[in-house]
Scaffold this motif. Structure first.
Motif, PDB file in Angstrom:
ATOM      1  N   LYS A 169       0.855  -1.199   0.000  1.00  0.00           N
ATOM      2  CA  LYS A 169       0.000   0.000   0.000  1.00  0.00           C
ATOM      3  C   LYS A 169       0.886   1.242   0.000  1.00  0.00           C
ATOM      4  O   LYS A 169       1.292   1.748   1.043  1.00  0.00           O
ATOM      5  N   THR A 170       1.128   1.776  -1.163  1.00  0.00           N
ATOM      6  CA  THR A 170       2.217   2.729  -1.337  1.00  0.00           C
ATOM      7  C   THR A 170       1.883   4.138  -0.854  1.00  0.00           C
ATOM      8  O   THR A 170       2.517   4.651   0.071  1.00  0.00           O
ATOM      9  N   MET A 171       0.899   4.789  -1.465  1.00  0.00           N
ATOM     10  CA  MET A 171       0.589   6.173  -1.103  1.00  0.00           C
ATOM     11  C   MET A 171      -0.926   6.353  -1.026  1.00  0.00           C
ATOM     12  O   MET A 171      -1.638   6.173  -2.015  1.00  0.00           O
ATOM     13  N   LEU A 172      -1.394   6.730   0.154  1.00  0.00           N
ATOM     14  CA  LEU A 172      -2.815   6.948   0.394  1.00  0.00           C
ATOM     15  C   LEU A 172      -3.063   8.437   0.601  1.00  0.00           C
ATOM     16  O   LEU A 172      -2.442   9.064   1.458  1.00  0.00           O
ATOM     17  N   ILE A 173      -3.975   8.994  -0.171  1.00  0.00           N
ATOM     18  CA  ILE A 173      -4.335  10.406  -0.052  1.00  0.00           C
ATOM     19  C   ILE A 173      -5.826  10.458   0.246  1.00  0.00           C
ATOM     20  O   ILE A 173      -6.660  10.236  -0.640  1.00  0.00           O
ATOM     21  N   GLY A 174      -6.184  10.723   1.505  1.00  0.00           N
ATOM     22  CA  GLY A 174      -7.564  10.630   1.959  1.00  0.00           C
ATOM     23  C   GLY A 174      -7.862   9.226   2.430  1.00  0.00           C
ATOM     24  O   GLY A 174      -8.016   8.303   1.624  1.00  0.00           O
ATOM     25  N   ALA A 175      -7.928   9.028   3.758  1.00  0.00           N
ATOM     26  CA  ALA A 175      -7.935   7.681   4.312  1.00  0.00           C
ATOM     27  C   ALA A 175      -9.316   7.051   4.419  1.00  0.00           C
ATOM     28  O   ALA A 175      -9.450   5.840   4.329  1.00  0.00           O
ATOM     29  N   ARG A 176     -10.378   7.884   4.610  1.00  0.00           N
ATOM     30  CA  ARG A 176     -11.693   7.308   4.867  1.00  0.00           C
ATOM     31  C   ARG A 176     -12.772   8.110   4.129  1.00  0.00           C
ATOM     32  O   ARG A 176     -12.691   9.334   4.033  1.00  0.00           O
ATOM     33  N   SER A 177     -13.804   7.400   3.687  1.00  0.00           N
ATOM     34  CA  SER A 177     -14.887   8.066   2.976  1.00  0.00           C
ATOM     35  C   SER A 177     -15.739   8.937   3.889  1.00  0.00           C
ATOM     36  O   SER A 177     -16.521   9.761   3.409  1.00  0.00           O
ATOM     37  N   CYS A 178     -15.591   8.806   5.197  1.00  0.00           N
ATOM     38  CA  CYS A 178     -16.340   9.648   6.132  1.00  0.00           C
ATOM     39  C   CYS A 178     -15.625  10.958   6.444  1.00  0.00           C
ATOM     40  O   CYS A 178     -16.206  11.855   7.068  1.00  0.00           O
ATOM     41  N   ASP A 179     -14.380  11.114   6.020  1.00  0.00           N
ATOM     42  CA  ASP A 179     -13.587  12.308   6.348  1.00  0.00           C
ATOM     43  C   ASP A 179     -13.778  13.385   5.281  1.00  0.00           C
ATOM     44  O   ASP A 179     -12.912  13.622   4.438  1.00  0.00           O
ATOM     45  N   ILE A 180     -14.910  14.080   5.335  1.00  0.00           N
ATOM     46  CA  ILE A 180     -15.177  15.090   4.313  1.00  0.00           C
ATOM     47  C   ILE A 180     -14.250  16.292   4.448  1.00  0.00           C
ATOM     48  O   ILE A 180     -14.147  17.102   3.518  1.00  0.00           O
ATOM     49  N   ILE A 181     -13.541  16.411   5.564  1.00  0.00           N
ATOM     50  CA  ILE A 181     -12.524  17.458   5.689  1.00  0.00           C
ATOM     51  C   ILE A 181     -11.459  17.307   4.609  1.00  0.00           C
ATOM     52  O   ILE A 181     -10.791  18.275   4.236  1.00  0.00           O
ATOM     53  N   ASP A 182     -11.334  16.091   4.070  1.00  0.00           N
ATOM     54  CA  ASP A 182     -10.307  15.845   3.058  1.00  0.00           C
ATOM     55  C   ASP A 182     -10.654  16.441   1.698  1.00  0.00           C
ATOM     56  O   ASP A 182      -9.841  16.356   0.760  1.00  0.00           O
ATOM     57  N   ARG A 183     -11.794  17.087   1.580  1.00  0.00           N
ATOM     58  CA  ARG A 183     -12.083  17.854   0.363  1.00  0.00           C
ATOM     59  C   ARG A 183     -11.087  19.000   0.178  1.00  0.00           C
ATOM     60  O   ARG A 183     -10.944  19.540  -0.912  1.00  0.00           O
ATOM     61  N   SER A 184     -10.384  19.359   1.222  1.00  0.00           N
ATOM     62  CA  SER A 184      -9.390  20.446   1.140  1.00  0.00           C
ATOM     63  C   SER A 184      -8.020  19.972   0.672  1.00  0.00           C
ATOM     64  O   SER A 184      -7.144  20.786   0.397  1.00  0.00           O
ATOM     65  N   ILE A 185      -7.809  18.669   0.564  1.00  0.00           N
ATOM     66  CA  ILE A 185      -6.491  18.134   0.230  1.00  0.00           C
ATOM     67  C   ILE A 185      -6.070  18.531  -1.184  1.00  0.00           C
ATOM     68  O   ILE A 185      -6.839  18.426  -2.133  1.00  0.00           O
ATOM     69  N   ARG A 186      -4.802  18.984  -1.296  1.00  0.00           N
ATOM     70  CA  ARG A 186      -4.188  19.278  -2.594  1.00  0.00           C
ATOM     71  C   ARG A 186      -2.753  18.749  -2.558  1.00  0.00           C
ATOM     72  O   ARG A 186      -1.967  19.146  -1.705  1.00  0.00           O
ATOM     73  N   VAL A 187      -2.422  17.869  -3.507  1.00  0.00           N
ATOM     74  CA  VAL A 187      -1.119  17.201  -3.513  1.00  0.00           C
ATOM     75  C   VAL A 187      -0.576  17.149  -4.940  1.00  0.00           C
ATOM     76  O   VAL A 187      -1.319  16.866  -5.886  1.00  0.00           O
ATOM     77  N   THR A 188       0.720  17.401  -5.082  1.00  0.00           N
ATOM     78  CA  THR A 188       1.434  17.197  -6.340  1.00  0.00           C
ATOM     79  C   THR A 188       2.441  16.059  -6.157  1.00  0.00           C
ATOM     80  O   THR A 188       3.187  16.044  -5.170  1.00  0.00           O
ATOM     81  N   VAL A 189       2.466  15.136  -7.094  1.00  0.00           N
ATOM     82  CA  VAL A 189       3.453  14.045  -7.107  1.00  0.00           C
ATOM     83  C   VAL A 189       4.146  14.073  -8.460  1.00  0.00           C
ATOM     84  O   VAL A 189       3.495  13.916  -9.498  1.00  0.00           O
ATOM     85  N   HIS A 190       5.467  14.288  -8.461  1.00  0.00           N
ATOM     86  CA  HIS A 190       6.148  14.385  -9.748  1.00  0.00           C
ATOM     87  C   HIS A 190       7.561  13.802  -9.698  1.00  0.00           C
ATOM     88  O   HIS A 190       8.215  13.788  -8.663  1.00  0.00           O
ATOM     89  N   HIS A 191       7.978  13.309 -10.842  1.00  0.00           N
ATOM     90  CA  HIS A 191       9.319  12.725 -11.013  1.00  0.00           C
ATOM     91  C   HIS A 191       9.623  11.664  -9.961  1.00  0.00           C
ATOM     92  O   HIS A 191      10.730  11.594  -9.427  1.00  0.00           O
ATOM     93  N   CYS A 192       8.629  10.829  -9.658  1.00  0.00           N
ATOM     94  CA  CYS A 192       8.816   9.708  -8.739  1.00  0.00           C
ATOM     95  C   CYS A 192       8.845   8.395  -9.522  1.00  0.00           C
ATOM     96  O   CYS A 192       8.321   8.302 -10.635  1.00  0.00           O
ATOM     97  N   PHE A 193       9.446   7.383  -8.919  1.00  0.00           N
ATOM     98  CA  PHE A 193       9.567   6.059  -9.527  1.00  0.00           C
ATOM     99  C   PHE A 193       8.917   5.047  -8.587  1.00  0.00           C
ATOM    100  O   PHE A 193       9.414   4.799  -7.497  1.00  0.00           O
ATOM    101  N   PHE A 194       7.780   4.486  -9.043  1.00  0.00           N
ATOM    102  CA  PHE A 194       7.086   3.434  -8.309  1.00  0.00           C
ATOM    103  C   PHE A 194       7.509   2.102  -8.932  1.00  0.00           C
ATOM    104  O   PHE A 194       7.007   1.708  -9.987  1.00  0.00           O
ATOM    105  N   ASP A 195       8.403   1.404  -8.270  1.00  0.00           N
ATOM    106  CA  ASP A 195       9.111   0.268  -8.865  1.00  0.00           C
ATOM    107  C   ASP A 195       8.547  -1.053  -8.359  1.00  0.00           C
ATOM    108  O   ASP A 195       9.040  -1.633  -7.396  1.00  0.00           O
ATOM    109  N   GLY A 196       7.486  -1.530  -9.005  1.00  0.00           N
ATOM    110  CA  GLY A 196       6.930  -2.835  -8.652  1.00  0.00           C
ATOM    111  C   GLY A 196       6.119  -2.844  -7.376  1.00  0.00           C
ATOM    112  O   GLY A 196       5.809  -3.926  -6.864  1.00  0.00           O
ATOM    113  N   THR A 197       5.763  -1.690  -6.847  1.00  0.00           N
ATOM    114  CA  THR A 197       4.879  -1.645  -5.681  1.00  0.00           C
ATOM    115  C   THR A 197       3.468  -2.042  -6.125  1.00  0.00           C
ATOM    116  O   THR A 197       3.066  -1.807  -7.268  1.00  0.00           O
ATOM    117  N   ARG A 198       2.683  -2.609  -5.204  1.00  0.00           N
ATOM    118  CA  ARG A 198       1.483  -3.349  -5.604  1.00  0.00           C
ATOM    119  C   ARG A 198       0.310  -2.449  -5.984  1.00  0.00           C
ATOM    120  O   ARG A 198      -0.399  -2.710  -6.949  1.00  0.00           O
TER     121      ARG A 198
END
Length: 341
Positions: A169-198
């Motif tokens: 379980k590599t990267m989780l952004i927003g953990a639960r469907s009941c956490d509506i506070i997570d509507r504020s989340i803003r994330v950038t992911v760039h130039h990363c290498f996910f090497d065989g993670t599931r």
């Protein structure tokens, strides 16, 4: 600016990295305006330890005078206005991970974090209500839970040039469907290498996520998952399938203040799909209902998804053997003054 020159112009001074993140975490300054703290011991705690520096209330730019492994006996809480700068040494954190809780302006650079033990133990846990965070050039693997967990209202975060391997379980952004506070989340992911993670590259609930110039290969279930109300913009990434071909999974969940469940939306632009990787969506029309990146930031180093980019990411992600710039120079001091102004 191409990836090959990413941040090179600021790496000749110690604090030149501050404020140089691309994307949603671009305001992160870490310990720019604080003293330099030297880690002189690999002990879990005590004078000269990493934990001692991270708990101090004042801004600090934390550097390492030694290389080696720090076995964390408990999660390492990082307070606001800290830079953990692993350049110049080979520092590995094991046992537990970093806790970024209710903090702001944190930069973590050039560390290896692996072999975490225990339920709900993540390599880097960003929650609750943390903001202006930049995680750069870290190698992450072998944790019992996640590698990076961003949830409970944490926002304005950039993950860049990181290497993810040997994990489920590599990267989780927003953990639960009941956490509506997570509507504020803003994330950038760039130039990363996910090497065989599931899975979870990333998995997203509610938040706005910009993915660009990442290389994801040989996943075990899916590459990216868009769940309840999430908006994902995927630009110029390389998705190279192994046995599993599904790139974008859409998962329906219901927010507590809605009458029906929904999945998230993905907009793919310029992505490269290799080895029969299948772009799949349950609702292609709805997938255009995503945010416009330009409404939040304009300058980022997106380049075409090509085999050359693949080779670059194989060599330049995760911990790097690079020198630590001088800890005190006239240029460094001048840069602090100019940033403060």
């Amino acid at each position: 600016m191409t990836a090959q020159r990413l941040y090179v112009h600021v790496e000749r001074t110690l604090r030149g990295l501050a404020g140089q993140a691309e994307g949603f975490g671009q305001q992160a300054i870490g310990g720019l305006h604080g003293d330099v703290y030297h880690v002189t011991t690999l002990n879990d705690d005590g004078p000269g330890s990493l934990r001692d520096g991270c708990r101090k209330p004042d801004p600090l730019w934390i550097v390492f005078d030694i290389s080696g492994t720090i076995n964390l006996l408990s999660g390492l809480r990082v307070s606001s206005y800290k830079t953990i700068d692993g350049r110049g040494q080979r520092i590995k954190l094991t046992g537990k991970g970093l806790l970024l809780r209710e903090c702001e302006h944190v930069i973590v650079c050039n560390l290896a974090i692996e072999a975490g033990r225990g339920h709900d133990v993540d390599a880097i846990q960003i929650k609750p209500n943390s903001k202006h965070i930049w995680i750069d050039r870290c190698s992450l693997s072998y944790f019992e839970d996640g590698l990076i967990d961003i949830s409970r209202g944490s926002t304005d975060i950039t993950i860049s040039r990181c290497y993810f391997s040997n994990h489920n379980k590599t990267m989780l952004i927003g953990a639960r469907s009941c956490d509506i506070i997570d509507r504020s989340i803003r994330v950038t992911v760039h130039h990363c290498f996910f090497d065989g993670t599931r899975q979870r590259h990333p998995r997203v609930r509610f938040g706005k996520v910009h993915l660009y110039n990442n290389y994801t290969r040989n996943w075990g279930i899916y590459a990216v998952c868009a769940s309840v109300e999430s908006q994902i913009v995927s630009q110029s990434n390389i998705y190279e399938a192994g046995d599993k071909k599904l790139v974008f999974m859409h998962l329906i969940e219901q927010a507590p203040d809605k009458d029906v469940g929904t999945c998230g939306s993905v907009k793919s632009e310029g992505d490269l799909f290799l080895n029969d990787a299948k772009f799949h969506t349950t609702n292609a029309a709805h997938d255009q209902s995503v945010f416009e990146v330009q409404e939040y930031y304009e300058s980022c180093s997106i380049e075409p998804a090509t085999p050359d980019l693949v080779e670059f990411l194989k060599q330049s992600t995760g911990w790097q053997q690079i020198e630590l710039p001088p800890t005190r120079t006239s240029i460094d001091s001048l840069e602090m003054e100019n940033t403060a102004a």
